[in-house]
Design an enzyme around this catalytic site. Structure first.
Site, PDB file in Angstrom:
ATOM      1  N   SER A   8      26.861 -34.331   2.577  1.00 46.04           N
ATOM      2  CA  SER A   8      28.171 -33.727   2.794  1.00 46.04           C
ATOM      3  C   SER A   8      28.499 -33.790   4.276  1.00 46.04           C
ATOM      4  O   SER A   8      27.804 -33.197   5.100  1.00 46.04           O
ATOM      5  CB  SER A   8      28.179 -32.272   2.326  1.00 46.04           C
ATOM      6  OG  SER A   8      29.362 -31.645   2.811  1.00 46.04           O
ATOM      7  N   HIS A  31      29.801 -37.354   0.385  1.00 42.78           N
ATOM      8  CA  HIS A  31      30.481 -36.201  -0.208  1.00 42.78           C
ATOM      9  C   HIS A  31      31.494 -35.657   0.803  1.00 42.78           C
ATOM     10  O   HIS A  31      31.128 -35.290   1.924  1.00 42.78           O
ATOM     11  CB  HIS A  31      29.441 -35.141  -0.571  1.00 42.78           C
ATOM     12  CG  HIS A  31      29.975 -33.956  -1.299  1.00 42.78           C
ATOM     13  ND1 HIS A  31      30.199 -33.949  -2.664  1.00 42.78           N
ATOM     14  CD2 HIS A  31      30.325 -32.719  -0.861  1.00 42.78           C
ATOM     15  CE1 HIS A  31      30.650 -32.758  -3.037  1.00 42.78           C
ATOM     16  NE2 HIS A  31      30.743 -31.990  -1.952  1.00 42.78           N
ATOM     17  N   ASP A  33      34.322 -32.814   1.429  1.00 40.94           N
ATOM     18  CA  ASP A  33      34.824 -31.510   0.980  1.00 40.94           C
ATOM     19  C   ASP A  33      36.248 -31.294   1.455  1.00 40.94           C
ATOM     20  O   ASP A  33      36.504 -31.166   2.655  1.00 40.94           O
ATOM     21  CB  ASP A  33      33.925 -30.392   1.533  1.00 40.94           C
ATOM     22  CG  ASP A  33      32.563 -30.382   0.869  1.00 40.94           C
ATOM     23  OD1 ASP A  33      32.516 -30.291  -0.370  1.00 40.94           O
ATOM     24  OD2 ASP A  33      31.550 -30.478   1.588  1.00 40.94           O
ATOM     25  N   MET A  35      39.225 -28.756   1.559  1.00 36.39           N
ATOM     26  CA  MET A  35      39.493 -27.313   1.408  1.00 36.39           C
ATOM     27  C   MET A  35      40.888 -27.009   1.939  1.00 36.39           C
ATOM     28  O   MET A  35      41.283 -27.528   2.986  1.00 36.39           O
ATOM     29  CB  MET A  35      38.461 -26.514   2.208  1.00 36.39           C
ATOM     30  CG  MET A  35      37.018 -26.845   1.851  1.00 36.39           C
ATOM     31  SD  MET A  35      35.903 -25.688   2.672  1.00 36.39           S
ATOM     32  CE  MET A  35      34.303 -26.427   2.275  1.00 36.39           C
ATOM     33  N   HIS A  64      35.298 -33.884  -3.231  1.00 36.97           N
ATOM     34  CA  HIS A  64      35.169 -32.556  -3.847  1.00 36.97           C
ATOM     35  C   HIS A  64      36.374 -31.726  -3.411  1.00 36.97           C
ATOM     36  O   HIS A  64      36.449 -31.288  -2.267  1.00 36.97           O
ATOM     37  CB  HIS A  64      33.846 -31.914  -3.396  1.00 36.97           C
ATOM     38  CG  HIS A  64      33.634 -30.523  -3.908  1.00 36.97           C
ATOM     39  ND1 HIS A  64      32.669 -29.682  -3.399  1.00 36.97           N
ATOM     40  CD2 HIS A  64      34.251 -29.810  -4.891  1.00 36.97           C
ATOM     41  CE1 HIS A  64      32.701 -28.530  -4.036  1.00 36.97           C
ATOM     42  NE2 HIS A  64      33.658 -28.568  -4.943  1.00 36.97           N
ATOM     43  N   MET A  66      38.378 -28.558  -3.205  1.00 30.44           N
ATOM     44  CA  MET A  66      38.388 -27.096  -3.322  1.00 30.44           C
ATOM     45  C   MET A  66      39.795 -26.655  -2.939  1.00 30.44           C
ATOM     46  O   MET A  66      40.037 -26.116  -1.849  1.00 30.44           O
ATOM     47  CB  MET A  66      37.313 -26.492  -2.411  1.00 30.44           C
ATOM     48  CG  MET A  66      35.905 -26.679  -2.976  1.00 30.44           C
ATOM     49  SD  MET A  66      34.621 -26.524  -1.722  1.00 30.44           S
ATOM     50  CE  MET A  66      34.652 -28.196  -1.080  1.00 30.44           C
ATOM     51  N   MET A 135      28.268 -25.713  -8.886  1.00 28.68           N
ATOM     52  CA  MET A 135      28.146 -25.171  -7.523  1.00 28.68           C
ATOM     53  C   MET A 135      26.957 -24.222  -7.466  1.00 28.68           C
ATOM     54  O   MET A 135      26.840 -23.301  -8.278  1.00 28.68           O
ATOM     55  CB  MET A 135      29.416 -24.415  -7.128  1.00 28.68           C
ATOM     56  CG  MET A 135      30.636 -25.283  -6.845  1.00 28.68           C
ATOM     57  SD  MET A 135      30.417 -26.514  -5.532  1.00 28.68           S
ATOM     58  CE  MET A 135      30.058 -25.474  -4.105  1.00 28.68           C
ATOM     59  N   ASP A 173      25.564 -28.712  -5.621  1.00 25.21           N
ATOM     60  CA  ASP A 173      26.144 -28.696  -4.272  1.00 25.21           C
ATOM     61  C   ASP A 173      26.002 -27.295  -3.708  1.00 25.21           C
ATOM     62  O   ASP A 173      26.552 -26.343  -4.259  1.00 25.21           O
ATOM     63  CB  ASP A 173      27.624 -29.103  -4.373  1.00 25.21           C
ATOM     64  CG  ASP A 173      28.336 -29.139  -3.033  1.00 25.21           C
ATOM     65  OD1 ASP A 173      27.673 -29.035  -1.980  1.00 25.21           O
ATOM     66  OD2 ASP A 173      29.581 -29.277  -3.053  1.00 25.21           O
TER      67      ASP A 173
HETATM   68  C1  DX5 Z   1      30.495 -25.927   0.097  1.00 27.11           C
HETATM   69  C2  DX5 Z   1      30.625 -27.408   0.002  1.00 27.11           C
HETATM   70  C3  DX5 Z   1      29.356 -28.143   0.195  1.00 27.11           C
HETATM   71  C4  DX5 Z   1      28.697 -27.943   1.536  1.00 27.11           C
HETATM   72  C5  DX5 Z   1      27.237 -27.861   1.268  1.00 27.11           C
HETATM   73  O1  DX5 Z   1      31.671 -25.345  -0.345  1.00 27.11           O
HETATM   74  O2  DX5 Z   1      31.157 -27.786  -1.253  1.00 27.11           O
HETATM   75  O3  DX5 Z   1      29.523 -29.538  -0.076  1.00 27.11           O
HETATM   76  O4  DX5 Z   1      28.918 -28.986   2.458  1.00 27.11           O
HETATM   77  O5  DX5 Z   1      26.585 -27.527   2.454  1.00 27.11           O
HETATM   78  P1  DX5 Z   1      25.048 -27.143   2.508  1.00 27.11           P
HETATM   79  O6  DX5 Z   1      24.280 -28.343   2.008  1.00 27.11           O
HETATM   80  O7  DX5 Z   1      24.831 -26.873   3.946  1.00 27.11           O
HETATM   81  O8  DX5 Z   1      24.853 -25.957   1.631  1.00 27.11           O
HETATM   82 ZN    ZN Z   2      31.093 -29.928  -1.781  1.00 23.03          ZN
END
Ligand code: DX5
Ligand code: ZN
Length: 220
Positions: A8, A31, A33, A35, A64, A66, A135, A173
């Site tokens: 990620s 990956h 993210d 948001m 991903h 969110m 998750m 994740d």
């Molecule tokens: C959290 C994200 C993850 C995040 C995971 O909301 O969806 O992808 O980057 O980070 P770590 O591996 O540090 O928990």
């Molecule tokens: Zn993620």
């Protein structure tokens, strides 16, 4: 078993994604993210950044989302050519229709479940998806601790996928480390997202170590 390690880039240096992508080229997918500061209390990036990351990356992108209203926004990521687009079950109005749209646009369609969201309603819909993301932390931030309490959902998914002979990737994740990756693997995951644990050290070494741990024998 084929395992996938997806770093990620939430844990990467945001001011130097070109170099950071170069450091994870031995991974399976990147990956990313997304948001929106509404579905989760954090804000990252959107389609223009994804477009540029895709141009720079040697390996495909695992998006991903969110975000609220994925029914409206997710198809745009598939139209950019993203390999995989995963949206949250809690945010989607019509998850099956959206997954069909994503597939029609050429992306793998993924559905994500927050830790408190039961999996039961989705088991019979699995043929509609290419990936289920369980998750293992509350979405929104990197660096949180792996929630073991989510493992029964993964076990239900693994049983259903195998019994029906489906080709659905089961992704975890959040809080994935050299220790927790075997817990998730034993519960049925085959696709592992790791942010902090990859970028805290030398990424290529961390990716190799996570892969070896996930491919190793069952720990019980
Ligand atoms: C959290 C994200 C993850 C995040 C995971 O909301 O969806 O992808 O980057 O980070 P770590 O591996 O540090 O928990
Ligand atoms: Zn993620």
């Amino acid at each position: 078993m084929t395992v996938r390690i997806n770093p990620s880039i939430l844990a990467a240096d945001f001011a130097n994604f070109e170099r950071e992508l170069g450091r994870i080229s031995t991974a399976d997918l990147v990956h990313v993210d997304i948001m929106d500061n509404h579905f989760v209390p954090n804000l990252t990036f959107g389609p223009p950044m994804v477009k540029r990351l895709q141009e720079l990356s040697a390996i495909p992108l695992d998006i991903h989302l969110m975000i609220d209203d994925p029914d409206h926004w997710a198809p745009g990521y598939a139209e950019l050519g993203a390999y995989s687009v995963t949206f949250h079950a809690e945010a989607a109005r019509d998850a099956v229709a959206l997954a069909r749209t994503l597939r029609r646009l050429g992306a793998r369609a993924g559905i994500a479940l927050k830790p408190g969201t039961p999996v039961d309603d989705y088991l019979e819909l699995l043929p509609e998806f290419d990936q289920v993301l369980v998750m293992t932390v509350e979405p929104g931030f990197g660096g949180q601790s792996f929630m073991q309490s989510t493992m029964p959902k993964l076990a239900s998914l693994r049983r259903t996928v195998d019994a029906a002979g489906l080709d659905v990737w089961l992704q975890v994740d959040g809080g994935v480390t050299l220790e927790t990756i075997t817990v998730a693997r034993d519960a049925g995951a085959d696709t592992f997202v790791a942010g902090s644990s990859v970028f805290a050290g030398e990424p290529a070494e961390q990716i190799a170590a996570l892969r070896a741990a996930a491919e190793g024998g069952h720990s019980h």
